[in-house]
Design a protein around this motif. Structure first.
Motif: not given
Length: 590
Positions: A83-87, A98-101, A103-107
């Motif tokens: 979430y932080e890396r994709l902010e 924050r993040g992409a997707g 709100g859905y997580p990227v693993v």
């Protein structure tokens, strides 16, 4: 009230010792006049919860383990970091946190923010759990937790803040179970069930599990408590509370649906009209957030060229091992029996069986000959919880055959409630023999729970053998928190390691190494390479990584893999390319 209730003299009495008339429910049995918790009850409940807190706090900061605590904890820790890396990288898809997707997580551990087509987007469930994990880390994790990945390192000291909200919800589940059984009309059952639930090995060792169970269970129990209040003649506001609680549970995962449907078992206790309304409120509450999730996740996956599949296809996937004979029902039942023995306990399971017999008897009896109904609905409540938990186990047959142990957390409150119902029934007798029987049974649950918890703790979270030490005497690998850093010493950041699937290394080892690890089995090399390519790592240097000391149970599979690789790639695994006390590495591809 429109219906009369028969009062159980063993659980309700007036201050003058007289038993209330069945035609005139007392304040103790009428939800519209029920008094709040007494000072004594609040004090005793506080002491019980305090003891449960102490038992759980000792494990809150432990390293992620080699079992599901480590698997799920590492999985969602990576999601939170991403979430932080994709902010700000893709603001068009951003939704809090924050993040992409959306709100859905990227693993992905090795993540390329500029290549969305390589993201492992996890949209099987609503994103509530990764949001909760991220929120707790953002508030309480040590400074730099979201930047350590830049140095090829895992974040340090995040275990306690990662687990904390899930442990708090686990404790709220104890309170919710107590209140539900108390609302059902049996205070004795409430006390015994809460004690048993707090002390069950699964509920204790998974108290900090970063997964869907701990957030779901307390809301389901709160919804059941509200439904019981309505079933016993409460106002319509209890229906709204039932809907709201099950909606909160449905915003986490699908499990609430099964208990919501099982509330229909309250029919004999409250009649068709009330049973239909409370069951409908619970089912509708569970479905509402899941329908929103399905629409959002489906649209998002389509943007990434993927598909959720139809509901029918997903159901068939879950029960495929039963339908195609891969895992016969008898084998599955054996797995469940073993799971109950190890993580619930024989004593509690036997007591629960007795309590369930009481619940079935009351349900079949429907009503007394004089038209009155039971004032004590604790047996009906326990039966509904157990049926809902068992339905969950069966519906996710593919996962519970492994077994994925944490699923049993949906069943444990019902078993504890059923055991509490039986103990309450036995304790209503005034004979010394009955009191001794109750004391012996309760002590058996507590003693067995403590012994099994200690045994499982050692197996799951023990340090294991020293790095490089023969594991013949201790058939375990070293803990992930020791294996991971040892691997990072040898494997450059950005490279990928394949490991023998028989070793069962999970995300925790990968997390502590902060390296991508992929399982491989003989003949599956192309599939493993495709998985690596899908993650955008087709150009990464690939290694075979095997711990220096292999557990005896996996040695034959490791030897087979090495022989198979040598035949497929002559000379590739004769001598390790790198080694230290914990690992041997062979370079497979530059």
């Amino acid at each position: 009230m429109s219906e009369q209730y028969r009062v159980d003299p063993g659980s309700v009495s007036r201050s003058d010792g007289a038993v209330p008339s069945p035609a005139e429910p007392s304040a103790a049995t009428d939800p519209r006049r029920r008094p709040g918790l007494s000072v004594l009850e609040r004090s005793l409940l506080g002491l019980l919860i305090a003891a449960a807190v102490v038992l759980r706090l000792v494990q809150v900061a432990e390293p992620l383990d080699r079992q599901f605590d480590g698997f799920q904890g590492a999985f969602f820790a990576v999601c939170a970091i991403n979430y932080e890396r994709l902010e700000g990288a893709h603001p068009a898809h951003t939704l809090l946190p924050r993040g992409a997707g959306d709100g859905y997580p990227v693993v992905n551990l090795d993540l390329d923010p500029a290549a969305p087509d390589t993201w492992y987007l996890y949209a099987n469930h609503p994103p509530t759990v990764p949001w909760l994990a991220w929120s707790s880390l953002a508030l309480f994790a040590p400074d730099g937790w979201d930047q350590a990945w830049r140095e090829g390192l895992p974040p340090a000291g995040i275990e306690a803040p990662l687990r904390a909200p899930f442990m708090a919800l686990n404790l709220l589940g104890l309170v919710a179970l107590f209140l539900a059984l108390r609302a059902a009309g049996c205070r004795r059952a409430a006390w015994y069930a809460t004690l048993f639930y707090a002390w069950t090995p699964a509920a204790l060792l998974y108290a900090g599990l970063v997964n869907y169970e701990n957030p779901t269970v307390p809301f389901v129990l709160a919804g059941v408590a509200a439904a019981v209040c309505y079933a016993r003649g409460g106002r319509a506001a209890w229906l709204a509370a039932t809907f709201a609680a099950f909606a909160c549970a449905g915003a986490v995962t699908y499990a609430a649906l099964f208990t919501a449907a099982a509330l229909a078992l309250l029919l004999p206790a409250c009649g068709w009209s009330r049973a239909a309304r409370l069951t409908g409120a619970a089912v509708a509450g569970s479905l509402a957030p899941l329908a929103l999730h399905g629409a959002r996740a489906g649209a998002l996956l389509e943007q990434h060229g993927e598909s959720m599949g139809t509901l029918g296809s997903r159901v068939r996937t879950m029960v495929a091992p039963l339908l195609d004979g891969t895992t016969p029902l008898g084998t599955w039942l054996g797995v469940q029996a073993k799971l109950l023995t190890e993580e619930v306990g024989i004593a509690l399971s036997l007591l629960a069986a007795g309590g369930l017999a009481i619940g079935v008897g009351r349900m079949l009896r429907r009503s007394h000959g004089d038209g009155t109904r039971d004032a004590d609905l604790s047996a009906h409540l326990a039966l509904a919880l157990v049926v809902g938990g068992c339905a969950m186990q069966l519906a996710f047959y593919r996962h519970t055959r492994d077994p994925q142990d944490p699923f049993i957390l949906h069943l444990v409150p019902g078993l504890a409630a059923a055991a509490g119902v039986l103990i309450a029934r036995l304790s209503s007798g005034a004979t010394p023999a009955a009191r001794w029987l109750v004391l012996t049974a309760a002590l058996a649950v507590v003693v067995e729970g403590g012994l099994r918890s200690a045994q499982l703790h050692g197996r799951w979270r023990g340090a294991g053998p020293e790095l490089g030490q023969s594991s013949a005497a201790a058939p375990l690998l070293p803990a992930p928190s020791r294996l991971g850093p040892a691997l990072a010493e040898l494997l450059p950041a950005g490279d990928v390691a394949w490991y023998p699937g028989a070793l069962g290394l999970g995300p925790a080892t990968s997390f502590y190494a902060w390296r991508t690890l992929l399982p491989v089995t003989p003949g599956s090399y192309e599939a493993t390479q495709l998985s690596q390519n899908d993650l955008g790592l087709e150009q990464a240097t690939t290694w075979l990584a095997i711990p220096t000391a292999v557990p005896p149970s996996a040695q034959a599979a490791v030897d087979e893999l090495l022989a198979n690789l040598e035949a497929a790639l002559p000379g590739s695994v004769r001598e390790p390319s790198a080694a230290n006390a914990g690992w041997r590495l062979w370079r497979l591809r530059n």
